[in-house]
Scaffold this motif. Structure first.
Motif, mmCIF file in Angstrom:
data_model
loop_
_atom_site.group_PDB
_atom_site.id
_atom_site.type_symbol
_atom_site.label_atom_id
_atom_site.label_comp_id
_atom_site.label_asym_id
_atom_site.label_seq_id
_atom_site.Cartn_x
_atom_site.Cartn_y
_atom_site.Cartn_z
ATOM 1 N N LYS A 107 0.831 -1.213 0.000
ATOM 2 C CA LYS A 107 0.000 0.000 0.000
ATOM 3 C C LYS A 107 0.858 1.252 0.000
ATOM 4 O O LYS A 107 0.630 2.180 -0.794
ATOM 5 C CB LYS A 107 -0.945 0.009 1.199
ATOM 6 C CG LYS A 107 -1.930 1.192 1.197
ATOM 7 C CD LYS A 107 -2.855 1.143 2.401
ATOM 8 C CE LYS A 107 -3.829 2.312 2.381
ATOM 9 N NZ LYS A 107 -4.842 2.193 1.307
ATOM 10 N N ALA A 153 -9.954 -8.526 -3.726
ATOM 11 C CA ALA A 153 -9.826 -7.178 -3.159
ATOM 12 C C ALA A 153 -10.237 -6.110 -4.157
ATOM 13 O O ALA A 153 -10.775 -5.059 -3.781
ATOM 14 C CB ALA A 153 -8.387 -6.945 -2.689
ATOM 15 N N ASP A 207 -4.293 -1.065 -3.986
ATOM 16 C CA ASP A 207 -4.158 -0.044 -2.934
ATOM 17 C C ASP A 207 -4.766 -0.586 -1.645
ATOM 18 O O ASP A 207 -5.810 -0.121 -1.164
ATOM 19 C CB ASP A 207 -4.866 1.237 -3.377
ATOM 20 C CG ASP A 207 -4.651 2.391 -2.390
ATOM 21 O OD1 ASP A 207 -3.764 2.267 -1.510
ATOM 22 O OD2 ASP A 207 -5.364 3.399 -2.504
ATOM 23 N N ILE A 208 -4.109 -1.607 -1.089
ATOM 24 C CA ILE A 208 -4.640 -2.260 0.106
ATOM 25 C C ILE A 208 -3.495 -2.826 0.937
ATOM 26 O O ILE A 208 -2.497 -3.318 0.395
ATOM 27 C CB ILE A 208 -5.638 -3.382 -0.276
ATOM 28 C CG1 ILE A 208 -6.259 -4.014 0.976
ATOM 29 C CG2 ILE A 208 -4.988 -4.431 -1.162
ATOM 30 C CD1 ILE A 208 -7.389 -4.997 0.669
ATOM 31 N N ASP A 209 -3.651 -2.740 2.251
ATOM 32 C CA ASP A 209 -2.727 -3.358 3.198
ATOM 33 C C ASP A 209 -3.388 -4.630 3.697
ATOM 34 O O ASP A 209 -4.315 -4.589 4.506
ATOM 35 C CB ASP A 209 -2.446 -2.399 4.364
ATOM 36 C CG ASP A 209 -1.414 -2.944 5.338
ATOM 37 O OD1 ASP A 209 -1.223 -4.178 5.372
ATOM 38 O OD2 ASP A 209 -0.801 -2.140 6.070
ATOM 39 N N LYS A 228 -3.891 -5.203 7.493
ATOM 40 C CA LYS A 228 -4.760 -4.343 8.315
ATOM 41 C C LYS A 228 -6.152 -4.128 7.738
ATOM 42 O O LYS A 228 -7.104 -3.885 8.490
ATOM 43 C CB LYS A 228 -4.078 -2.978 8.514
ATOM 44 C CG LYS A 228 -2.727 -3.066 9.210
ATOM 45 C CD LYS A 228 -2.051 -1.700 9.271
ATOM 46 C CE LYS A 228 -0.675 -1.785 9.933
ATOM 47 N NZ LYS A 228 0.026 -0.466 9.929
ATOM 48 N N GLU A 229 -6.270 -4.153 6.413
ATOM 49 C CA GLU A 229 -7.552 -3.812 5.794
ATOM 50 C C GLU A 229 -8.267 -5.061 5.308
ATOM 51 O O GLU A 229 -7.638 -5.993 4.818
ATOM 52 C CB GLU A 229 -7.324 -2.876 4.598
ATOM 53 C CG GLU A 229 -6.684 -1.545 4.971
ATOM 54 C CD GLU A 229 -6.418 -0.684 3.749
ATOM 55 O OE1 GLU A 229 -7.376 -0.078 3.231
ATOM 56 O OE2 GLU A 229 -5.252 -0.632 3.303
ATOM 57 N N PRO A 230 -9.598 -5.082 5.458
ATOM 58 C CA PRO A 230 -10.345 -6.248 4.985
ATOM 59 C C PRO A 230 -10.388 -6.320 3.458
ATOM 60 O O PRO A 230 -10.368 -5.299 2.774
ATOM 61 C CB PRO A 230 -11.749 -6.012 5.555
ATOM 62 C CG PRO A 230 -11.852 -4.527 5.718
ATOM 63 C CD PRO A 230 -10.468 -4.065 6.071
ATOM 64 N N THR A 241 -16.518 -8.050 2.477
ATOM 65 C CA THR A 241 -17.497 -8.419 3.506
ATOM 66 C C THR A 241 -18.109 -9.767 3.160
ATOM 67 O O THR A 241 -18.530 -10.003 2.026
ATOM 68 C CB THR A 241 -18.600 -7.359 3.596
ATOM 69 O OG1 THR A 241 -18.001 -6.083 3.846
ATOM 70 C CG2 THR A 241 -19.581 -7.686 4.720
ATOM 71 N N SER A 298 -16.313 -8.612 8.243
ATOM 72 C CA SER A 298 -15.169 -8.304 7.376
ATOM 73 C C SER A 298 -14.301 -9.547 7.198
ATOM 74 O O SER A 298 -14.036 -10.280 8.164
ATOM 75 C CB SER A 298 -14.330 -7.178 7.973
ATOM 76 O OG SER A 298 -15.071 -5.970 7.987
ATOM 77 N N PHE A 307 -10.624 -10.944 6.091
ATOM 78 C CA PHE A 307 -9.242 -10.507 5.954
ATOM 79 C C PHE A 307 -8.420 -11.544 5.179
ATOM 80 O O PHE A 307 -8.849 -12.689 4.990
ATOM 81 C CB PHE A 307 -8.627 -10.267 7.335
ATOM 82 C CG PHE A 307 -9.140 -9.024 8.013
ATOM 83 C CD1 PHE A 307 -8.456 -7.819 7.904
ATOM 84 C CD2 PHE A 307 -10.317 -9.062 8.748
ATOM 85 C CE1 PHE A 307 -8.925 -6.671 8.518
ATOM 86 C CE2 PHE A 307 -10.798 -7.917 9.366
ATOM 87 C CZ PHE A 307 -10.116 -6.718 9.252
#
Length: 992
Positions: free
Chosen positions: A484, A661, A665-667, A670-672, A675, A681, A683
């Motif tokens: 990210k 995803a 642009d995602i970590d 930490k980020e889901p 859903t 959420s 992961f």
């Protein structure tokens, strides 16, 4: 009365006498055999040429004493030459029998009695230096010993290799005869076109056209023509194959003609798999047993990822198509004896870390170390922790880390893989027995003889972490946990390999659109293509089944890939489909949109097909930096798709994860990802399989019978292939209206007299480049842009835009490919002051023109052109068109900071002069703008040029600088003197 041999009668006599002698010494039964199939035949062919030339010389002197008015017929007088002939026949027999290393020819016994065959024993040479040679160098040594005839391969060459520790730093030249040649259809079509054209040239020069025939086994796998037109469909394979045949019927018919017109050529039909996976699972011999002679398998291929076979302990690497053609025709390859980097592996990969993560780490390490032109050989305790498929993944990406080869010596893991893939028990026993007897087998249960390497690297496998590479180069590795942050820095950075220069105020832009009646949106970094593809990974069951497990876990949690993301799965062989079905995981891949679309090289080569029109419009109209994530090995600009400016290489499981995803642009820590069906959420850790889960799936699903049943029918093709009708003629009938297959102009007006040395005088600069110009920039393989010169050419000949196909598919037509040279839409040419695109400045007028149009204007005016370039010029695939195209445009020289290995030799092979700036210098430091005119002073005689010598380059505005001429061997000088490698081969064959 005596008569001079200059008379026509005497000339006729000599021709007849030579013909008679050849038939006595070298009967057609021997000439028509495959001389590469046995060392003895190889030696006889070379020796015969020497003896016949010697006889011709003696017969010329003897002719002075002939009475041409004798009542006896000419044939009777030839018979009178019997004493002379018999003397030379005895000389021939003696020379052929006296192999310089005959004393080391040794029998290899079978355990139960009898023998496997005979082999040239390296231990029998009794030289302690051999025991310390890298295993990869011993393969070169064995080839030199076996093929030694003191003509093409000399005893001095054998000594050079044995003394590798002292000779390799000195850039010494050695000949190498590979056991076979490997082609795919993108590069195979132009190779067969050249062979057909060479036959025509031989015919016009009054020589025997059958001499143009492969003398070593040639395997051609048609795998590069399938495009991802249809996705997310149970019928995708059939529909894409029907489109493939409709577009490529002419090319396929031509290749089928070639398989019958040329002996020793196997063509594997479309729909069978990716060339390198087929090579690994089926074609690779490891050890040849030909006519009772045993020797190591070795291969050169016209695709740079031929190196994948190095994972099987087979020495193989990519060469240009023109080099491969020469090897087919029995010419030894001239190569510089390489340095070898020893890469020690220790430890074990951590849970959840894939072979793709490992190869991206290795690629970055070796790029930093510098391995261009070198072999890399892997060793150490960590080898036992790597499956054969993992090794093949690492070997496959040798071009990406710059090495000629990434070699894994044969050990127990290799033998286990050979048995898994259906090789017979006796074959595997023969391979092990031979390699042990010749000290080419690694047994990690025994004490290891320390090998000497040119330099050393080490990696603890436990230190490898999940990663991707991108957004524009395969060696720009990004740890997954930093993705990210790295992406956001790319948005901010100036335009370059790690930058897009998106203004701050535009970085959060959202492009809303309608996808088949449903609302959708794209942002910078949105993923629009996700492809499980490429030889690098589709041969590896652990990552393929891992991708299936990710898809399954996501389905069970209620997570699905967005419908506007173009998803595809292109296995490298039918075996993959069988084990995905056996495991039950294909069902879940289908639910995520990863239906099988075809068996071949797809997205990685640019055959990704069109994006949905709504998606394409949203990207174009909003200037979105869209992303592709693929399990490939290449992500250069403009390669995957014209609309994906960010392209990331990742493992197949990560491809599925990024598809879910929908953005890069995602970590993931930490980020889901999304859903689930219960509203919670989801992961990354929730969908990622453990190493134990993957190993269990591999153990239960990948079975030997899958390989046997797949490859039993590999050459039978499919109904569409079998229905193709081809002529039985040995000379090809060119269709002047064809836009796929066209007779190239390489041998037009060719004579037996070489053209000799040519310098360059008052040449204009066609293009002025910076660093890392790839073969994709020089000769794109993907789509043909609607406004390009190639498009205009096709439209003028009635080809509709929907039928343009790709540059790769039209490599058999020089008129299309010349127009496609330097046609990459991401080309950065300094003459355009930063503007990106396939155009240049025509210096005399200042006009901005397509590169092809500017080149033709220079040619029409009688002006030479050159190209200025930075470092690593020509990196990328080993495609011969990247050299053929510039030659057809009239480029006479390329002056660069450095060259990629294959491309430099290809330039020489097409008669283009490669020169290197002196260390620390380049066009910018020398104040060159590209608006000057350039004169390159070469000596007038080829004998006055030496490999690597300095020459002076002057410009019309008074600048003068010194460059190194990159003719690296004496053989390359001979190629240049003849106007290229193929004219050289033709002249030599005619003289034989």
């Amino acid at each position: 009365m005596y008569i001079s041999t200059s008379s026509s009668a005497a000339s006729s006599f000599l021709r007849a006498a030579s013909s008679y002698t050849r038939s006595r010494f070298f009967p057609s039964s021997l000439r028509n055999l495959n001389p590469a199939s046995s060392s003895a035949l190889n030696n006889q062919r070379s020796t015969a040429s020497v003896v016949v030339r010697s006889f011709h010389s003696s017969a010329s002197r003897w002719c002075h004493r002939l009475d041409w008015r004798s009542p006896f017929s000419l044939r009777a007088q030839i018979r009178a030459l019997n004493p002379v002939i018999e003397r030379f026949q005895k000389q021939f027999a003696t020379m052929a029998a006296e192999h310089p290393f005959k004393e080391v020819l040794t029998s290899l016994p079978k355990p139960g009695g009898g023998e496997f065959g005979k082999f040239y024993s390296l231990p029998a040479l009794n030289d302690p230096r051999i025991d310390k040679l890298p295993y990869s160098i011993t393969i070169l040594l064995e080839s030199a010993v076996r093929n030694c005839d003191n003509f093409q391969v000399k005893k001095e060459d054998v000594e050079k290799i044995i003394d590798w520790g002292n000779t390799s730093p000195k850039q010494v030249e050695i000949p190498f005869k590979p056991a076979r040649v490997l082609l795919q259809d993108f590069t195979g079509v132009p190779a067969v076109v050249d062979l057909a054209c060479m036959r025509d040239a031989m015919n016009k020069l009054g020589s025997d056209t059958s001499k143009i025939n492969p003398l070593v086994p040639v395997d051609l796998v048609i795998d590069h023509s399938v495009q991802v037109d249809v996705t997310r469909s149970e019928n995708a394979v059939q529909e894409n194959m029907e489109l493939e045949f409709r577009r490529n019927k002419e090319r396929f018919s031509f290749l089928k003609w070639g398989s019958t017109a040329f002996h020793n050529m196997l063509v594997v039909p479309p729909g069978s798999g990716i060339v390198h996976q087929v090579n690994l699972e089926y074609l690779g011999r490891v050890v040849f047993n030909t006519n009772g002679t045993l020797y190591p398998d070795s291969v050169v291929g016209t695709d740079s990822h031929t190196t994948m076979i190095d994972g099987l302990g087979v020495a193989g690497w990519g060469v240009g198509g023109i080099e491969a053609e020469a090897a087919m025709l029995g010419q030894p390859m001239s190569m510089v004896l390489p340095g070898v980097v020893g890469f020690k592996l220790s430890g074990k990969l951590r849970n959840g870390v894939t072979a793709t993560d490992l190869v991206l780490t290795v690629t970055q390490m070796l790029r930093k170390h510098g391995v261009v032109g070198k072999f890399v050989e892997f060793y150490g305790d960590g080898m036992g922790e790597l499956s054969l498929a993992d090794r093949a993944t690492i070997a496959n990406m040798s071009p990406e880390y710059g090495a000629t080869m990434g070699f894994f010596p044969v050990d127990h893991v290799t033998l286990q893989y050979l048995r898994l893939t259906g090789r017979s028990y006796e074959t595997v026993a023969m391979i092990e027995s031979y390699l042990r007897a010749n000290k080419m087998f690694v047994d990690y249960k025994e004490p290891q003889q320390e090998r000497v390497y040119s330099s050393y690297l080490e990696l603890n496998l436990a230190e490898v972490e999940p990663c991707v590479s991108g957004p524009k180069r395969p060696h720009d590795r990004v740890p997954l946990k930093e993705m990210k942050a790295d992406w956001n820095s790319c948005l901010n950075n100036k335009v370059g390999f790690k930058g897009f220069a998106v203004p701050k105020e535009a970085q959060e832009k959202v492009a809303k659109f309608s996808f088949h009646g449903k609302p959708a949106e794209l942002k910078h970094g949105s993923v629009v293509i996700t492809a499980i593809t490429s030889c690098t990974n589709t041969s590896n069951p652990s990552v393929m089944l891992g991708a299936g497990l990710v898809a399954k876990k996501a389905c069970e949690l209620g997570l699905l890939v967005k419908p506007w993301i173009k998803t595809s799965l292109a296995p490298g062989s039918g075996v993959v489909t069988k084990y995905l079905l056996q495991s039950g995981l294909q069902e879940y891949l289908n639910k995520q949109g990863f239906h099988i679309v075809g068996y071949g090289c797809t997205t990685c080569i640019g055959n990704s097909g069109e994006l949905d029109e709504s998606v394409a419009s949203a990207i174009s109209e909003n200037d979105i930096i869209a992303a592709a994530v693929l399990s490939g090995n290449r992500n250069f600009e403009g390669r995957v798709h014209a609309l994906t400016r960010a392209n990331y290489l990742a493992s197949p499981p990560l491809v599925v994860a990024y598809a879910l995803a929908g953005t890069v642009d995602i970590d993931f820590d930490k980020e889901p990802i999304g859903t689930g069906k219960d509203g919670k959420s989801i992961f990354f850790k929730d969908i990622w399989p453990s190493s134990e889960e993957v190993a269990e799936a591999v153990q239960s699903s990948v079975l030997p019978d899958m390989f046997r049943s797949t490859y039993q029918a590999i050459t039978k093709g499919n109904p569409m292939w079998n229905q193709l009708q081809v002529p039985s003629s040995t000379l090809y009938t060119w269709d002047p209206n064809s836009t796929y297959i066209h007779e190239p102009p390489y041998f037009k007006n060719m004579t037996m007299e070489p053209p000799g040395v040519h310098g360059v005088k008052d040449a204009y600069c066609l293009l002025n480049f910076g660093d890392s110009i790839t073969t994709d920039h020089i000769s794109p393989a993907g789509s043909i842009h609607k406004d390009s010169p190639a498009a205009k050419f096709l439209l003028d000949r009635g080809v509709e835009r929907k039928d343009f196909n790709s540059y790769g598919s039209r490599r058999g037509n020089d008129e299309v490919m010349a127009r496609g040279t330097f046609a990459n839409i991401r080309l950065v040419n300094k003459l355009l002051n930063g503007e990106v695109g396939p155009k240049t400045i025509h210096v005399p007028t200042g006009e901005k023109l397509y590169v092809f149009d500017a080149a033709m204007r220079y040619k029409d005016a009688g002006h030479d052109t050159i190209v200025l370039a930075g470092a690593e010029y020509g990196s990328g695939s080993s495609r011969d068109w990247a050299a053929k195209g510039p030659m057809l445009l009239g480029v006479k020289a390329v002056i660069a900071k450095s060259f990629e290995r294959i491309h430099r030799s290809n330039l020489v092979g097409m008669g283009i002069i490669p020169l290197c700036f002196k260390s620390g210098e380049d066009a910018d430091t020398l104040g060159l703008t590209g608006h000057e005119r350039y004169t390159i002073d070469l000596p007038n005689k080829i004998s006055d040029i030496r490999p690597g010598q300095d020459v002076t380059v002057t410009t019309n505005n008074g600048k003068s600088f010194t460059c190194t001429v990159r003719f690296d061997t004496e053989v390359e000088l001979a190629y240049f003197n003849n106007g290229g490698i193929l004219p050289y081969v033709i002249r030599n064959l005619i003289k034989q």
